[in-house]
Design a protein around this motif. Sequence first.
Motif, mmCIF file in Angstrom:
data_model
loop_
_atom_site.group_PDB
_atom_site.id
_atom_site.type_symbol
_atom_site.label_atom_id
_atom_site.label_comp_id
_atom_site.label_asym_id
_atom_site.label_seq_id
_atom_site.Cartn_x
_atom_site.Cartn_y
_atom_site.Cartn_z
ATOM 1 N N GLY A 143 0.793 -1.226 0.000
ATOM 2 C CA GLY A 143 0.000 0.000 0.000
ATOM 3 C C GLY A 143 0.819 1.267 0.000
ATOM 4 N N MET A 144 2.150 1.123 -0.048
ATOM 5 C CA MET A 144 3.004 2.308 -0.110
ATOM 6 C C MET A 144 3.002 2.864 -1.527
ATOM 7 S SD MET A 144 6.172 1.374 2.409
ATOM 8 C CE MET A 144 6.494 3.084 2.855
ATOM 9 N N GLU A 145 3.338 4.136 -1.650
ATOM 10 C CA GLU A 145 3.356 4.801 -2.946
ATOM 11 C C GLU A 145 4.790 5.153 -3.318
ATOM 12 O OE1 GLU A 145 0.883 8.147 -2.020
ATOM 13 O OE2 GLU A 145 -0.873 6.884 -1.697
ATOM 14 N N LEU A 146 5.134 4.934 -4.581
ATOM 15 C CA LEU A 146 6.455 5.291 -5.066
ATOM 16 C C LEU A 146 6.521 6.802 -5.219
ATOM 17 C CD1 LEU A 146 9.251 4.470 -6.159
ATOM 18 C CD2 LEU A 146 8.179 4.285 -8.425
ATOM 19 N N GLU A 147 7.376 7.430 -4.426
ATOM 20 C CA GLU A 147 7.517 8.891 -4.463
ATOM 21 C C GLU A 147 8.490 9.321 -5.556
ATOM 22 O OE1 GLU A 147 7.454 11.648 -0.841
ATOM 23 O OE2 GLU A 147 9.597 11.383 -1.252
ATOM 24 N N GLY A 148 9.523 8.515 -5.776
ATOM 25 C CA GLY A 148 10.495 8.852 -6.804
ATOM 26 C C GLY A 148 11.656 7.894 -6.793
ATOM 27 N N GLN A 149 12.451 7.938 -7.880
ATOM 28 C CA GLN A 149 13.629 7.105 -7.999
ATOM 29 C C GLN A 149 14.799 7.970 -8.454
ATOM 30 O OE1 GLN A 149 11.449 3.886 -10.434
ATOM 31 N NE2 GLN A 149 12.932 2.735 -9.223
ATOM 32 N N ALA A 150 16.006 7.547 -8.105
ATOM 33 C CA ALA A 150 17.186 8.313 -8.491
ATOM 34 C C ALA A 150 18.404 7.404 -8.519
ATOM 35 C CB ALA A 150 17.428 9.454 -7.505
ATOM 36 N N GLN A 151 19.396 7.823 -9.305
ATOM 37 C CA GLN A 151 20.708 7.188 -9.282
ATOM 38 C C GLN A 151 21.589 8.043 -8.380
ATOM 39 O OE1 GLN A 151 21.743 7.070 -13.444
ATOM 40 N NE2 GLN A 151 21.017 4.960 -13.601
ATOM 41 N N ILE A 152 22.310 7.372 -7.497
ATOM 42 C CA ILE A 152 23.159 8.069 -6.536
ATOM 43 C C ILE A 152 24.607 7.654 -6.780
ATOM 44 C CG2 ILE A 152 23.649 8.468 -4.091
ATOM 45 C CD1 ILE A 152 20.857 9.454 -4.965
ATOM 46 N N GLU A 153 25.456 8.642 -7.031
ATOM 47 C CA GLU A 153 26.890 8.384 -7.174
ATOM 48 C C GLU A 153 27.626 9.707 -7.089
ATOM 49 O OE1 GLU A 153 28.044 6.833 -11.030
ATOM 50 O OE2 GLU A 153 26.244 7.702 -11.926
ATOM 51 N N GLY A 154 28.925 9.627 -6.902
ATOM 52 C CA GLY A 154 29.738 10.825 -6.844
ATOM 53 C C GLY A 154 30.380 11.011 -5.492
ATOM 54 N N LEU A 155 31.202 12.045 -5.411
ATOM 55 C CA LEU A 155 31.975 12.317 -4.210
ATOM 56 C C LEU A 155 31.090 12.536 -2.984
ATOM 57 C CD1 LEU A 155 34.804 12.608 -3.086
ATOM 58 C CD2 LEU A 155 34.754 15.028 -3.723
ATOM 59 N N PHE A 156 29.945 13.238 -3.151
ATOM 60 C CA PHE A 156 29.072 13.468 -2.003
ATOM 61 C C PHE A 156 28.568 12.145 -1.422
ATOM 62 C CE2 PHE A 156 25.576 12.655 -4.819
ATOM 63 C CZ PHE A 156 24.537 12.254 -3.999
ATOM 64 N N ALA A 157 28.247 11.187 -2.295
ATOM 65 C CA ALA A 157 27.762 9.883 -1.827
ATOM 66 C C ALA A 157 28.874 9.141 -1.101
ATOM 67 C CB ALA A 157 27.236 9.063 -2.996
ATOM 68 N N ASP A 158 30.072 9.140 -1.677
ATOM 69 C CA ASP A 158 31.210 8.476 -1.036
ATOM 70 C C ASP A 158 31.458 9.056 0.353
ATOM 71 O OD1 ASP A 158 31.413 7.258 -3.510
ATOM 72 O OD2 ASP A 158 33.415 8.040 -3.970
ATOM 73 N N ARG A 159 31.459 10.382 0.447
ATOM 74 C CA ARG A 159 31.721 11.040 1.729
ATOM 75 C C ARG A 159 30.603 10.794 2.737
ATOM 76 N NH1 ARG A 159 34.257 16.865 -0.148
ATOM 77 N NH2 ARG A 159 36.323 16.046 -0.665
ATOM 78 N N THR A 160 29.376 10.788 2.267
ATOM 79 C CA THR A 160 28.237 10.615 3.179
ATOM 80 C C THR A 160 28.226 9.234 3.815
ATOM 81 O OG1 THR A 160 26.899 12.190 1.915
ATOM 82 C CG2 THR A 160 25.720 10.674 3.360
ATOM 83 N N VAL A 161 28.393 8.184 2.996
ATOM 84 C CA VAL A 161 28.275 6.826 3.527
ATOM 85 C C VAL A 161 29.604 6.212 3.943
ATOM 86 C CG1 VAL A 161 26.156 6.391 2.231
ATOM 87 C CG2 VAL A 161 28.327 5.691 1.265
ATOM 88 N N GLY A 162 30.720 6.884 3.605
ATOM 89 C CA GLY A 162 32.021 6.383 4.031
ATOM 90 C C GLY A 162 32.529 5.220 3.207
ATOM 91 N N LEU A 163 32.115 5.135 1.943
ATOM 92 C CA LEU A 163 32.596 4.105 1.023
ATOM 93 C C LEU A 163 33.149 4.788 -0.216
ATOM 94 C CD1 LEU A 163 29.552 1.652 1.210
ATOM 95 C CD2 LEU A 163 31.786 1.327 2.289
ATOM 96 N N ASP A 164 34.045 4.119 -0.927
ATOM 97 C CA ASP A 164 34.603 4.678 -2.157
ATOM 98 C C ASP A 164 33.893 4.090 -3.366
ATOM 99 O OD1 ASP A 164 36.526 6.256 -0.880
ATOM 100 O OD2 ASP A 164 37.928 4.563 -0.743
ATOM 101 N N GLY A 165 33.611 4.945 -4.340
ATOM 102 C CA GLY A 165 33.027 4.489 -5.598
ATOM 103 C C GLY A 165 31.569 4.094 -5.509
ATOM 104 N N VAL A 166 30.815 4.761 -4.663
ATOM 105 C CA VAL A 166 29.397 4.426 -4.501
ATOM 106 C C VAL A 166 28.645 4.689 -5.799
ATOM 107 C CG1 VAL A 166 27.231 5.085 -3.350
ATOM 108 C CG2 VAL A 166 29.338 4.829 -2.017
ATOM 109 N N ARG A 167 27.892 3.675 -6.204
ATOM 110 C CA ARG A 167 26.966 3.800 -7.324
ATOM 111 C C ARG A 167 25.743 2.973 -6.970
ATOM 112 N NH1 ARG A 167 26.301 0.957 -11.907
ATOM 113 N NH2 ARG A 167 28.188 -0.251 -11.542
ATOM 114 N N SER A 168 24.610 3.645 -6.827
ATOM 115 C CA SER A 168 23.402 2.946 -6.400
ATOM 116 C C SER A 168 22.166 3.560 -7.052
ATOM 117 C CB SER A 168 23.271 2.994 -4.876
ATOM 118 O OG SER A 168 23.106 4.327 -4.430
ATOM 119 N N ASP A 169 21.094 2.796 -7.009
ATOM 120 C CA ASP A 169 19.770 3.278 -7.400
ATOM 121 C C ASP A 169 18.913 3.238 -6.157
ATOM 122 O OD1 ASP A 169 20.232 3.565 -10.205
ATOM 123 O OD2 ASP A 169 20.085 1.393 -10.421
#
Length: 146
Positions: A27-53
Amino acid sequence: MAIQRMDNVAVVVDDLDAAVAFFSALGMELEGQAQIEGLFADRTVGLDGVRSDIAMMRTPDGHSKLELTKYHAPAVFEAEPRNPPPNTLGLHRVMFAVDDIDDTIARLRAHGAELLGEVARYENIFRLCYLRGPAGIIVALAEQIG
């Protein structure tokens, strides 16, 4: 200073489309989707080379969100055991209030959900159950009956 709100809870999944279908059936609604990658993602989660959907799911009342994340890089780390029992330390369960627990279970079973126990009654107030959902997460359901 106090927090403003809890924004969302994230769940890492191996099949994003299947997870979106599962939580949509809930019963949940899809609000949106995005691809996440780049230096901000690496710094935020503490991993190198983050690429996610990600897919952001929202409850119908608009107050709660669940972020479903599929990591492409770095490789996903799989904890053991794969489907931990409910008494395992850490975050692994999310609960939803539902109108009809039996109907909800039937809809989620069509998406691979399995009951961990059975639907139980807590006094004359709630019917409750735990199901195993996408990526082994435990999805609890509560139907108020009194």
